[in-house]
Design an enzyme around this catalytic site. Structure first.
Site, PDB file in Angstrom:
ATOM      1  N   ARG A 157      24.748  -0.709  66.623  1.00 47.52           N
ATOM      2  CA  ARG A 157      24.508  -1.288  67.954  1.00 47.52           C
ATOM      3  C   ARG A 157      23.673  -0.384  68.845  1.00 47.52           C
ATOM      4  O   ARG A 157      23.787   0.826  68.819  1.00 47.52           O
ATOM      5  CB  ARG A 157      25.843  -1.601  68.639  1.00 47.52           C
ATOM      6  CG  ARG A 157      26.607  -2.729  68.018  1.00 47.52           C
ATOM      7  CD  ARG A 157      27.986  -2.844  68.613  1.00 47.52           C
ATOM      8  NE  ARG A 157      28.852  -1.751  68.191  1.00 47.52           N
ATOM      9  CZ  ARG A 157      30.136  -1.664  68.553  1.00 47.52           C
ATOM     10  NH1 ARG A 157      30.672  -2.571  69.345  1.00 47.52           N
ATOM     11  NH2 ARG A 157      30.891  -0.653  68.124  1.00 47.52           N
ATOM     12  N   ASP A 181      27.655   2.150  62.639  1.00 53.23           N
ATOM     13  CA  ASP A 181      27.544   1.334  63.854  1.00 53.23           C
ATOM     14  C   ASP A 181      26.066   1.144  64.168  1.00 53.23           C
ATOM     15  O   ASP A 181      25.348   2.101  64.402  1.00 53.23           O
ATOM     16  CB  ASP A 181      28.261   2.032  65.039  1.00 53.23           C
ATOM     17  CG  ASP A 181      28.482   1.095  66.216  1.00 53.23           C
ATOM     18  OD1 ASP A 181      29.458   1.321  66.979  1.00 53.23           O
ATOM     19  OD2 ASP A 181      27.681   0.155  66.375  1.00 53.23           O
TER      20      ASP A 181
HETATM   21  N1  LIG Z   1      31.002  -4.094  60.653  1.00 52.10           N
HETATM   22  C1  LIG Z   1      32.263  -4.357  61.061  1.00 52.10           C
HETATM   23  N2  LIG Z   1      33.292  -4.065  60.233  1.00 52.10           N
HETATM   24  C2  LIG Z   1      34.559  -4.347  60.625  1.00 52.10           C
HETATM   25  O1  LIG Z   1      35.570  -4.062  59.803  1.00 52.10           O
HETATM   26  C3  LIG Z   1      34.828  -4.901  61.892  1.00 52.10           C
HETATM   27  N3  LIG Z   1      36.132  -5.155  62.292  1.00 52.10           N
HETATM   28  C4  LIG Z   1      33.721  -5.169  62.729  1.00 52.10           C
HETATM   29  N4  LIG Z   1      33.931  -5.719  63.931  1.00 52.10           N
HETATM   30  C5  LIG Z   1      32.916  -5.661  64.966  1.00 52.10           C
HETATM   31  O2  LIG Z   1      33.119  -4.482  65.728  1.00 52.10           O
HETATM   32  C6  LIG Z   1      32.704  -4.724  67.095  1.00 52.10           C
HETATM   33  C7  LIG Z   1      33.869  -4.396  68.008  1.00 52.10           C
HETATM   34  O3  LIG Z   1      34.075  -3.024  67.916  1.00 52.10           O
HETATM   35  P1  LIG Z   1      34.169  -2.125  69.245  1.00 52.10           P
HETATM   36  O4  LIG Z   1      35.639  -2.103  69.559  1.00 52.10           O
HETATM   37  O5  LIG Z   1      33.345  -2.770  70.295  1.00 52.10           O
HETATM   38  O6  LIG Z   1      33.646  -0.771  68.851  1.00 52.10           O
HETATM   39  C8  LIG Z   1      32.303  -6.184  67.131  1.00 52.10           C
HETATM   40  O7  LIG Z   1      30.905  -6.249  66.933  1.00 52.10           O
HETATM   41  C9  LIG Z   1      32.995  -6.781  65.948  1.00 52.10           C
HETATM   42  O8  LIG Z   1      32.302  -7.937  65.452  1.00 52.10           O
HETATM   43  N5  LIG Z   1      32.456  -4.905  62.309  1.00 52.10           N
END
Ligand SMILES: Nc1nc(O)c(N)c(N[C@@H]2O[C@H](COP(=O)(O)O)[C@@H](O)[C@H]2O)n1
Ligand SMILES: [Zn+2]
EC number: 3.5.4.25
Length: 350
Positions: free
Chosen positions: A278, A276
């Site tokens: 972020r 992650d």
């Molecule tokens: N890097 C990545 N891999 C995946 O398999 C995903 N589904 C996502 N989605 C991203 O996750 C964020 C939402 O997650 P939270 O519930 O807020 O922790 C959002 O940035 C999606 O684009 N990303």
């Protein structure tokens, strides 16, 4: 070429810069309704005149009362007025942080009081004036532009956003560190008197806009907006953090690896990213602009709770947001629970 901001009347664009804008300033337990009230009162040693100005209905009235006693202005006023103005303009912004956010959000624009009546504090109307008030405002901006939370985001503009649940006011911000564009969708009138219902929603184009069932984002977005409208007020921060910060194209690469058997954490890591990426520190700037200090946070993600807490926001309550579980995101949700600490009821990820 540096753009100019020309202000004058408090009700006009950039009117918050005017000394005639109402902005309560408390000094030694006295509340001055505007910087104009305070500045005009300092011309006199006679306390009865000072009180007449302090109690003037409007900044205009304060100005007029001062002119009524022009013959009693203290002898050294011309020597001290610059320091008085600089002091009270600084205090105005130190004590009215919404105005401070607006001031810092003017960036490096040149600020001018566009006043044909005043060629000392203003530009004289034709640009020949000294613009001393504009110079003080730019100095005050320079001071606060280095200070949190004003140095985190710049507010740009806002507009109505009608949705199927209700009409939100949409605020656009630019994150100073990255240049990323983030939104705040505000519904109703959140007040500091009670915790504000909020959601930190990271952008997920596939889930939010393309009806993807690979994740839970779109379902969470809809429920969060519905919850806010049902409550009567609240804020959804829509954050430019696609792909847990790796971006849309890299998320597609990650999905491809997942199509071949990797889980959502393994895929990020095989692409050379952390699970992650972020960072949420800038959210404090958006919440400060909106005068929000304590929140009820709609999330299943412990990192978002910690991020707000670590940045001085009081998370008084977590509101679960378990939405959209289906056969296509079953594995994803299980991995978010097992490897990213997401808090799901057992029933939700069975
Ligand atoms: N890097 C990545 N891999 C995946 O398999 C995903 N589904 C996502 N989605 C991203 O996750 C964020 C939402 O997650 P939270 O519930 O807020 O922790 C959002 O940035 C999606 O684009 N990303
Ligand atoms: Zn998603």
């Amino acid at each position: 070429m540096v753009e100019e901001i020309k202000f004058y009347e408090p009700e006009d664009n950039h009117g918050f810069l005017s000394n005639f804008a109402l902005s309560p300033i408390t000094l030694s337990d006295v509340v001055w309704p505007s910087s104009e009230h305070y500045y005009q009162a300092q011309k006199f040693t006679d306390l009865s005149i000072q009180n007449k100005i302090l109690n003037a209905e409007t900044p205009d009235d304060a100005f007029k009362i001062s002119r009524d006693f022009a013959d009693q202005v203290k002898d050294d006023w011309m020597e001290v007025r610059g320091a008085v103005m600089r002091f009270i303009v600084f205090e105005k912004f130190r004590q009215n942080t919404y105005f401070t956010h607006l001031l810092v959000s003017t960036g490096d624009h040149f600020i001018k009081e566009h006043s044909h009546k005043d060629d000392y504090w203003g530009d004289g109307g034709d640009g020949s004036g000294r613009n001393e008030l504009g110079k003080i405002l730019m100095d005050v901006r320079e001071y606060f532009a280095k200070k949190e939370p004003f140095n985190l985001v710049h507010f740009v503009d806002s507009a109505k956003l009608p949705t199927q649940w209700g009409t939100f006011q949409m605020y656009g911000f630019i994150e100073v560190k990255t240049g990323k564009e983030h939104l705040a969708l505000v519904y109703g009138q959140p007040t500091p008197d009670e915790p504000t219902l909020i959601r930190l929603h990271s952008e997920c184009l596939t889930g939010d806009a393309l009806f993807s069932q690979r994740c839970d984002c779109g379902f969470q977005l809809a429920r969060a907006m519905e919850n806010i409208v049902k409550k009567g007020s609240g804020v959804l921060l829509y954050l430019k953090q696609e792909g847990r910060g790796i971006g849309l194209i890299n998320k597609i690469r990650a999905y491809h690896l997942q199509d071949e058997g990797a889980d959502t954490v393994e895929a990020n890591e095989r692409l050379g990213f952390a699970a992650d990426m972020r960072d949420y520190a800038f959210c404090r700037g958006m919440l400060s602009f909106l005068n929000i200090e304590s929140v009820s946070l709609m999330t299943n993600n412990p990192r978002k709770i910690n991020a707000l807490t670590d940045n001085g926001i009081n998370v008084v309550e977590r509101v679960t947001l378990q939405e959209g579980n289906n056969p296509f995101n079953e594995g994803y949700l299980k991995t978010k629970s097992a490897k990213l600490g997401h808090m799901f009821d057992a029933e939700f990820i069975k």
